[in-house]
Design a protein around this motif. Structure first.
Motif, PDB file in Angstrom:
ATOM      1  N   PRO A 250       0.778  -1.294  -0.106  1.00  0.00           N
ATOM      2  CA  PRO A 250      -0.006  -0.044   0.000  1.00  0.00           C
ATOM      3  C   PRO A 250       0.813   1.378  -0.045  1.00  0.00           C
ATOM      4  O   PRO A 250       0.477   2.282  -0.499  1.00  0.00           O
ATOM      5  N   HIS A 251       1.939   1.173   0.465  1.00  0.00           N
ATOM      6  CA  HIS A 251       3.006   2.510   0.430  1.00  0.00           C
ATOM      7  C   HIS A 251       3.763   2.668  -0.677  1.00  0.00           C
ATOM      8  O   HIS A 251       4.376   3.455  -0.844  1.00  0.00           O
ATOM      9  N   ALA A 252       3.706   1.622  -1.683  1.00  0.00           N
ATOM     10  CA  ALA A 252       4.717   1.674  -2.804  1.00  0.00           C
ATOM     11  C   ALA A 252       3.843   2.308  -3.872  1.00  0.00           C
ATOM     12  O   ALA A 252       4.206   2.458  -5.176  1.00  0.00           O
ATOM     13  N   ASP A 253       2.352   2.194  -3.773  1.00  0.00           N
ATOM     14  CA  ASP A 253       1.739   2.623  -4.969  1.00  0.00           C
ATOM     15  C   ASP A 253       1.929   4.508  -5.109  1.00  0.00           C
ATOM     16  O   ASP A 253       1.131   5.061  -4.781  1.00  0.00           O
ATOM     17  N   ARG A 254       3.141   4.727  -5.559  1.00  0.00           N
ATOM     18  CA  ARG A 254       3.448   6.358  -5.835  1.00  0.00           C
ATOM     19  C   ARG A 254       4.324   6.341  -6.816  1.00  0.00           C
ATOM     20  O   ARG A 254       5.291   5.373  -6.908  1.00  0.00           O
ATOM     21  N   PRO A 255       4.541   7.432  -7.557  1.00  0.00           N
ATOM     22  CA  PRO A 255       5.725   7.677  -8.682  1.00  0.00           C
ATOM     23  C   PRO A 255       7.079   7.556  -8.183  1.00  0.00           C
ATOM     24  O   PRO A 255       7.791   7.022  -8.988  1.00  0.00           O
ATOM     25  N   VAL A 256       7.233   7.952  -7.020  1.00  0.00           N
ATOM     26  CA  VAL A 256       8.698   7.974  -6.605  1.00  0.00           C
ATOM     27  C   VAL A 256       8.727   6.644  -5.677  1.00  0.00           C
ATOM     28  O   VAL A 256       8.142   6.345  -4.774  1.00  0.00           O
ATOM     29  N   ALA A 257      10.027   6.167  -5.669  1.00  0.00           N
ATOM     30  CA  ALA A 257      10.300   4.775  -5.113  1.00  0.00           C
ATOM     31  C   ALA A 257      10.769   5.109  -3.956  1.00  0.00           C
ATOM     32  O   ALA A 257      11.031   5.988  -3.184  1.00  0.00           O
ATOM     33  N   VAL A 258      10.189   4.189  -3.063  1.00  0.00           N
ATOM     34  CA  VAL A 258      10.388   4.137  -1.512  1.00  0.00           C
ATOM     35  C   VAL A 258      11.491   3.072  -1.272  1.00  0.00           C
ATOM     36  O   VAL A 258      11.674   2.118  -2.167  1.00  0.00           O
ATOM     37  N   THR A 259      11.997   3.127   0.104  1.00  0.00           N
ATOM     38  CA  THR A 259      13.193   2.172   0.571  1.00  0.00           C
ATOM     39  C   THR A 259      12.539   1.364   1.642  1.00  0.00           C
ATOM     40  O   THR A 259      11.846   1.664   2.345  1.00  0.00           O
ATOM     41  N   HIS A 283      16.534  -2.176   0.511  1.00  0.00           N
ATOM     42  CA  HIS A 283      17.830  -1.922   1.251  1.00  0.00           C
ATOM     43  C   HIS A 283      17.731  -3.150   2.323  1.00  0.00           C
ATOM     44  O   HIS A 283      17.723  -2.965   3.498  1.00  0.00           O
ATOM     45  N   VAL A 284      18.483  -4.324   1.793  1.00  0.00           N
ATOM     46  CA  VAL A 284      18.184  -5.601   2.471  1.00  0.00           C
ATOM     47  C   VAL A 284      19.856  -5.804   2.858  1.00  0.00           C
ATOM     48  O   VAL A 284      20.423  -5.859   1.850  1.00  0.00           O
ATOM     49  N   ARG A 300      24.669  -1.701  -7.123  1.00  0.00           N
ATOM     50  CA  ARG A 300      23.713  -0.881  -7.520  1.00  0.00           C
ATOM     51  C   ARG A 300      22.810  -0.332  -6.478  1.00  0.00           C
ATOM     52  O   ARG A 300      22.221   0.754  -6.278  1.00  0.00           O
ATOM     53  N   THR A 301      22.865  -1.311  -5.356  1.00  0.00           N
ATOM     54  CA  THR A 301      22.013  -0.874  -4.149  1.00  0.00           C
ATOM     55  C   THR A 301      22.904  -0.211  -3.256  1.00  0.00           C
ATOM     56  O   THR A 301      22.802   0.610  -2.391  1.00  0.00           O
ATOM     57  N   THR A 302      24.044  -1.072  -2.895  1.00  0.00           N
ATOM     58  CA  THR A 302      24.956  -0.839  -1.865  1.00  0.00           C
ATOM     59  C   THR A 302      25.904   0.394  -1.851  1.00  0.00           C
ATOM     60  O   THR A 302      26.274   1.022  -0.683  1.00  0.00           O
ATOM     61  N   ARG A 303      25.970   1.052  -3.029  1.00  0.00           N
ATOM     62  CA  ARG A 303      26.801   1.995  -3.257  1.00  0.00           C
ATOM     63  C   ARG A 303      26.108   3.437  -2.778  1.00  0.00           C
ATOM     64  O   ARG A 303      26.852   4.613  -2.650  1.00  0.00           O
ATOM     65  N   HIS A 304      24.822   3.500  -2.427  1.00  0.00           N
ATOM     66  CA  HIS A 304      24.064   4.594  -2.178  1.00  0.00           C
ATOM     67  C   HIS A 304      24.257   4.619  -0.811  1.00  0.00           C
ATOM     68  O   HIS A 304      24.227   4.097   0.071  1.00  0.00           O
ATOM     69  N   LEU A 305      24.243   6.153  -0.120  1.00  0.00           N
ATOM     70  CA  LEU A 305      24.454   6.185   1.117  1.00  0.00           C
ATOM     71  C   LEU A 305      23.362   5.970   1.838  1.00  0.00           C
ATOM     72  O   LEU A 305      23.379   5.695   3.148  1.00  0.00           O
ATOM     73  N   GLY A 306      22.215   5.881   1.176  1.00  0.00           N
ATOM     74  CA  GLY A 306      20.850   5.709   1.757  1.00  0.00           C
ATOM     75  C   GLY A 306      20.910   4.129   2.291  1.00  0.00           C
ATOM     76  O   GLY A 306      20.105   3.892   3.386  1.00  0.00           O
ATOM     77  N   TYR A 307      21.636   3.317   1.676  1.00  0.00           N
ATOM     78  CA  TYR A 307      21.657   1.891   2.085  1.00  0.00           C
ATOM     79  C   TYR A 307      22.499   1.747   3.397  1.00  0.00           C
ATOM     80  O   TYR A 307      21.722   1.145   4.252  1.00  0.00           O
TER      81      TYR A 307
END
Length: 365
Positions: A250-259, A283-284, A300-307
């Motif tokens: 339900p929280h993923a139904d939006r144009p911007v990706a969520v983590t 972000h597993v 492609r996932t771990t290189r981001h600071l948000g991870y």
């Protein structure tokens, strides 16, 4: 001068409960949030009761009493009724007057079952988090998910073969005889608990003891650390990932990706690919041991600071599970059946949010 030991029990006294509770008591802020939530659930309560007949116990008072049971670690309904009998603070929070009689514990349990059938706990959690001043604390971009083991109210001695004799001989030794399971192969495919058939035999990790249990799941919003969803499922190997997909959808139904942050148990290719299909960034934590260095999470996932931030913040969900078990009574709840235990688990998640919300709202003011 020595004071008098004169007894005043026979004198008439008017007790104002509102004046007896100090203005800075923590329950005052919680009670205000609870009352606002219950007022928004008026139509939900009306749908559970008939329009004619004898008036029942108000569901608002039942829910307030059950919140006290979770917040103050009251073990049973019988003890809760005893506490309501003499504790003025409890009477004030529930909404009972000083002279009003307390319900019988069996009456309280029967009325509570009606609320369980109406899925009121999930609605209470959703309505609480949808309040305008609470919603301002939440972000819609970053979440974490995790699961925890909820031990069933069933003994291992009740785990018996499903294809056994029709009338087995009663064991010797009274109502709690000694039993030896050494060398016996037992599994969920061939055995079931006679006291709680919904409970499954589950081992949390290699070398650990197998127990009759359920799996509780929660979805946390990372900015506030509040639980926005909770549910309970049978204890199976894939239950955590299936529940996570259902809660984040339900929280993923939006144009911007969520983590979505999660631990190593969620590092599976099917789960990660499904999240990406839903426009959710997985972000597993990487489980290089199980996959022999081939994790489903790559650079492609771990290189981001948000991870890295998600991996730090996701551990806060353990604080919620710790409170729900040590204080909220969810370590081994005295309930049977997945519906009842699941209702209590979701309600305990709402109680945890209510404990944290007054401080969060004060800091945001």
């Amino acid at each position: 001068m020595r004071g008098s030991d004169e007894r005043t029990g026979s004198l008439f006294s008017y007790v104002n409960l509102e004046a007896r509770v100090r203005n800075d008591h923590p329950l005052r802020a919680i009670r205000l949030l609870v009352n606002e939530t219950l007022a928004a659930m008026e139509r939900d309560f009306e749908a559970l009761y008939a329009g004619i007949g004898r008036p029942s116990t108000p569901p608002e008072k039942l829910l307030r009493a059950m919140l006290l049971q979770a917040i103050y670690s009251v073990r049973s309904e019988r003890q809760l009724m005893e506490r309501l009998e003499f504790d003025l603070l409890f009477r004030w929070f529930v909404g009972l007057g000083v002279d009003e009689p307390v319900w019988d514990h069996s009456t309280f349990s029967k009325n509570r079952d009606r609320l369980m059938e109406g899925a009121v706990a999930a609605r209470f959690l959703t309505t609480l988090m949808a309040q305008p001043r609470v919603k301002r604390l939440l972000s819609s971009d970053h979440f974490s998910v995790d699961g925890t083991l909820v031990q069933a109210w069933a003994s291992m001695k009740s785990f018996k073969p499903t294809q056994g004799p029709d009338d087995p001989a009663p064991p010797a030794g009274g109502r709690n005889p000694e039993m030896n399971f050494r060398g016996e192969t037992r599994s969920n495919a061939t055995h079931a608990s006679s006291t709680d058939p919904d409970a499954k035999l589950y081992r949390k990790g290699p070398g650990m003891e197998a127990r009759l249990a359920f799996l509780g799941h929660a979805l946390m919003e990372n900015h506030s650390g509040l639980l926005v969803d909770a549910c309970l499922t049978p204890a199976t190997g894939h239950a955590e990932r299936i529940a996570a997909l259902a809660m984040i959808e339900p929280h993923a139904d939006r144009p911007v990706a969520v983590t979505l942050g999660a631990d190593k148990g969620y590092d599976a290719a099917d789960f990660v690919n499904e999240l990406r299909t839903m426009n959710v960034r997985p972000h597993v934590a990487q489980n290089t041991t199980r996959h022999r260095g081939r994790s489903a999470i790559d650079r492609r996932t771990t290189r981001h600071l948000g991870y890295g931030a998600s991996q730090r913040i996701r551990k806060r969900i353990e604080e919620a599970f710790g409170w729900m078990k040590t204080v909220g009574g969810m370590r081994r709840p005295m309930l049977r059946g997945i519906d009842r235990v699941g209702w209590a688990f979701t309600f305990a998640a709402a109680a945890f949010n209510l404990i944290r919300l007054p401080k969060l709202l004060k800091n945001a003011a």
